[in-house]
Enzyme design. Structure first.
Site, short mmCIF file in Angstrom:
data_model
loop_
_atom_site.label_atom_id
_atom_site.label_comp_id
_atom_site.label_asym_id
_atom_site.label_seq_id
_atom_site.Cartn_x
_atom_site.Cartn_y
_atom_site.Cartn_z
N LYS A 268 1.00 -1.25 0.27
CA LYS A 268 0.20 0.06 0.02
C LYS A 268 0.87 1.23 0.13
CE LYS A 268 -1.90 2.79 1.55
NZ LYS A 268 -1.27 4.33 1.04
N GLU B 57 -0.02 7.57 -1.16
CA GLU B 57 -1.04 7.58 -2.89
C GLU B 57 -0.62 9.84 -3.07
OE1 GLU B 57 -1.59 8.19 1.07
OE2 GLU B 57 -2.89 8.86 2.01
N SER C 100 5.10 8.53 8.98
CA SER C 100 5.71 9.55 10.29
C SER C 100 4.94 8.91 11.81
CB SER C 100 4.25 10.66 10.19
OG SER C 100 3.26 10.05 10.62
N CYS D 15 13.95 10.92 6.18
CA CYS D 15 14.55 10.50 7.70
C CYS D 15 15.52 10.70 8.11
CB CYS D 15 13.63 9.54 7.70
SG CYS D 15 14.43 7.92 7.18
N GLU E 127 9.73 16.91 14.27
CA GLU E 127 10.47 17.12 12.85
C GLU E 127 9.52 18.13 12.06
OE1 GLU E 127 9.26 13.17 10.83
OE2 GLU E 127 11.02 13.01 9.65
P1 NAD Z 1 2.40 9.39 6.73
O1 NAD Z 1 2.60 8.54 8.30
O2 NAD Z 1 1.20 10.48 6.56
O3 NAD Z 1 2.41 8.46 6.19
C1 NAD Z 1 2.65 7.17 5.87
C2 NAD Z 1 1.97 6.13 5.11
O4 NAD Z 1 1.09 5.92 6.46
C3 NAD Z 1 1.01 6.14 3.64
O5 NAD Z 1 1.15 5.26 3.16
C4 NAD Z 1 0.01 6.79 4.04
O6 NAD Z 1 -1.49 5.92 3.96
C5 NAD Z 1 -0.75 5.37 5.42
N1 NAD Z 1 -1.37 6.56 6.13
C6 NAD Z 1 -1.52 7.63 6.20
N2 NAD Z 1 -2.77 7.99 7.62
C7 NAD Z 1 -2.56 7.16 7.95
C8 NAD Z 1 -4.31 6.34 9.54
N3 NAD Z 1 -4.16 7.58 9.87
N4 NAD Z 1 -4.02 5.70 9.56
C9 NAD Z 1 -3.14 4.44 8.95
N5 NAD Z 1 -2.18 4.86 7.21
C10 NAD Z 1 -2.02 6.00 7.38
O7 NAD Z 1 4.33 9.69 6.80
P2 NAD Z 1 4.39 10.31 5.14
O8 NAD Z 1 3.85 11.81 5.01
O9 NAD Z 1 4.00 9.42 3.58
O10 NAD Z 1 5.96 10.65 5.12
C11 NAD Z 1 6.74 10.93 5.53
C12 NAD Z 1 7.39 10.18 7.23
O11 NAD Z 1 8.11 9.03 7.11
C13 NAD Z 1 8.42 11.21 8.20
O12 NAD Z 1 7.48 11.70 9.95
C14 NAD Z 1 9.40 10.50 8.08
O13 NAD Z 1 10.43 10.99 8.68
C15 NAD Z 1 9.56 9.26 7.69
N6 NAD Z 1 9.98 7.93 7.20
C16 NAD Z 1 11.07 7.76 8.40
C17 NAD Z 1 11.64 6.88 7.04
C18 NAD Z 1 12.36 5.77 8.43
O14 NAD Z 1 12.92 4.95 7.84
N7 NAD Z 1 12.36 5.50 9.57
C19 NAD Z 1 11.56 6.58 6.10
C20 NAD Z 1 10.99 7.23 5.17
C21 NAD Z 1 9.83 8.43 5.90
#
Ligand code: NAD
Length: 496
Positions: free
Chosen positions: A173, A176, A226, A281, A383
């Protein structure tokens, strides 16, 4: 208008969902595609396809599975440029940066080609009279991955090549916000000849994620995103009895010791702080020079570099960083700059109000540099995920280490120094999962594993490398006896 499709059981299929969200080109602010948010039934169809494919795939000899992976690897290399273009179109990062992302994803596929040697297991002859023991790693069955927007090709490739080479089938998944790159990669996966159902892709939001978390046939979940969502995914997934690895957000500090080469430290901070507009990240978002003399020298080196940063669309080959992912994220980052200024941090370079000519509707924020940030400020604690670097002055090394150890996140960190003792002490004692010594973005290579500490990661395993193999397999230990001439009756004491 492009409609983003799912990929289920070897076919691209258009979702029937009427619930749709736009996909934007962040460089221009124009909509580039429409993404239907898959229904629970559509997610279940993907899980069904993966489940149907799992027994035969799990029984396929590891070397044969690896041969598909070799073909996939070749195709990824041939199409690296196309994948990078898809990434840039929806994410906004520069073409070279996107190519770097693809290369780091391919690295994991190369690792996955060699996974048969890691599935060999252990064998001990004669653990008792005529008794031998084999310890074997078995696939889990159907596993799923949920990925963030910032590495739309690489992060999925951290997961499914390892899972699939280990004999599992997969449901992905993706984010989006930038779904086209993972779909192009899926096309290549199909072209490599993998059986239908081995890799399925469904697009969607929380509803799709929950459907994966709750389904009893999904045995493990890999998540990157996140921290609040990582924690939610970890709790809900483990409550449902699954294995979960959930990687979250970060606030990565780089200590600059007084003996460091200031030009090298400043250059490193430019790439690590502003590359990909800070949407990594492993970005360094906090520089911690030791002592005011070091801080003054470092800020003097950084200021002209940040002012000269070239910000533009990926189509501009001179651009060093692109726009942010969405208008909402641009507003959030601008809000942090306002907050930092109000809290009394010294705004050395202000990236607000910046847009390249002809791209006024894109989601740009210029490179921003704060000095004299303190640990009580939101721009330090949270962050930002944008091109905003904060300088927090520490009077000595001990104060810097304490600051890093007390931060809620523990993804990456670095020290710049010529002092081997200080570097060794730092690497040994710091409460962070990935440490760089004169390396600003210490992302481990594919045959090591990636993972942070503290609230940057939930669950016991890191991604890819040996940790990935352990996460996607379970141990079976078989004890065998062919007693031959040995004669004995029933034994009621514990076998010893
Ligand atoms: P996000 O948490 O908004 O989304 C990640 C995934 O979760 C997406 O597929 C999204 O559709 C899904 N999602 C979003 N809200 C949700 C909910 N309420 N319930 C269930 N699923 C949900 O993150 P983002 O904005 O796409 O990415 C940026 C974040 O990712 C930053 O915080 C970054 O630090 C982190 N990140 C971490 C790493 C790592 O290895 N630690 C690597 C890359 C990115």
């Amino acid at each position: 208008m492009d409609i983003i499709q799912n990929a289920i059981n070897g076919q691209r299929v258009t979702s029937k969902s009427s619930n749709k969200v736009p996909v934007f080109n962040p460089a221009t602010g124009e909509q580039s595609a429409e993404l239907p948010l898959s229904s629970v039934d559509e997610v279940h169809a993907a899980i069904e396809a993966a489940k149907a494919a799992a027994p035969a795939w799990g029984d396929t000899p590891p070397l044969k599975r690896a041969r598909y992976m070799f073909r996939f690897n070749e195709l990824l290399n041939q199409h690296a440029d196309d994948i990078a273009r898809e990434i840039s179109k929806e994410h906004g990062k520069t073409h070279d940066d996107a190519l770097g992302e693809v290369a780091r994803g391919i690295e994991v596929v190369e690792f996955a080609c060699g996974i048969p040697s890691l599935l060999k297991g252990d064998f001990s002859r004669n653990v008792g009279p005529s008794v031998d023991t084999v310890a074997d790693r078995k696939p889990l069955g159907v596993v799923a991955g949920i990925t963030p927007f910032n590495f739309p090709a690489m992060v999925p490739l951290w997961m499914y090549p390892v899972a699939i080479a280990c004999g599992n089938t997969f449901v992905l998944k993706p984010s989006e916000r930038d779904p086209s790159a993972p779909m192009l990669v899926w096309d290549l996966f199909k072209e490599a000849g993998f059986p239908d159902g081995v890799l399925n892709v469904v697009h969607g939001d929380k509803q799709a994620v929950d459907a994966l978390l709750d389904h009893p046939d999904v045995k493990a979940i890999s998540f990157v995103g996140s921290t609040p969502i990582a924690e939610y995914v970890y709790k809900r997934g483990t409550d449902a009895g699954k294995r979960v690895q959930a990687l979250g957000g970060a606030k990565n500090h780089m200590i600059v010791m007084p003996d460091a080469d200031m030009d090298k430290a400043a250059d490193a901070l430019m790439g690590a702080g502003y590359g990909s507009a800070g949407e990594r990240c492993m970005a360094i978002s906090v520089a911690v020079p030791i002592g005011d003399k070091t801080a003054d020298a470092l800020v003097a080196k950084l200021k002209p570099r940040v002012e000269a940063l070239k910000v533009g669309p990926a189509s501009d080959s001179d651009a060093e960083m692109g726009p942010l992912i969405t208008k909402a994220h641009q507003d959030k980052v601008l809000g942090y700059i306002d907050e930092g200024e109000k809290a009394g941090a010294e705004l050395v370079v202000d990236g607000r109000g910046y847009a390249p000519q002809g791209y006024e509707n894109g989601y740009y924020v210029g490179g921003t540099l704060f000095d004299r940030v303190t640990t009580d400020m939101s721009i330090y604690q949270e962050e930002i995920f944008g091109p905003v670097l904060s300088v927090v002055r520490a009077q000595d090394y001990g104060e810097a280490v304490k600051m890093i150890n007390e931060h809620e996140y523990g993804n990456g960190t670095a020290i710049f120094t010529r002092d081997g003792d200080a570097a060794r002490e730092f690497a040994d004692k710091i409460e962070v999962g990935m440490v760089g010594v004169n390396v600003p973005i210490p992302v481990p290579v594919a045959y090591h594993s990636f993972g942070g500490w503290k609230r940057s990661s939930f669950g016991a395993h890191g991604m890819y490398g040996p940790e990935g193999v352990h996460f996607y397999t379970r141990l079976k230990t078989i004890t065998t006896r062919w007693p031959g001439g040995i004669k004995e009756g029933a034994v009621f004491t514990f076998p010893s």
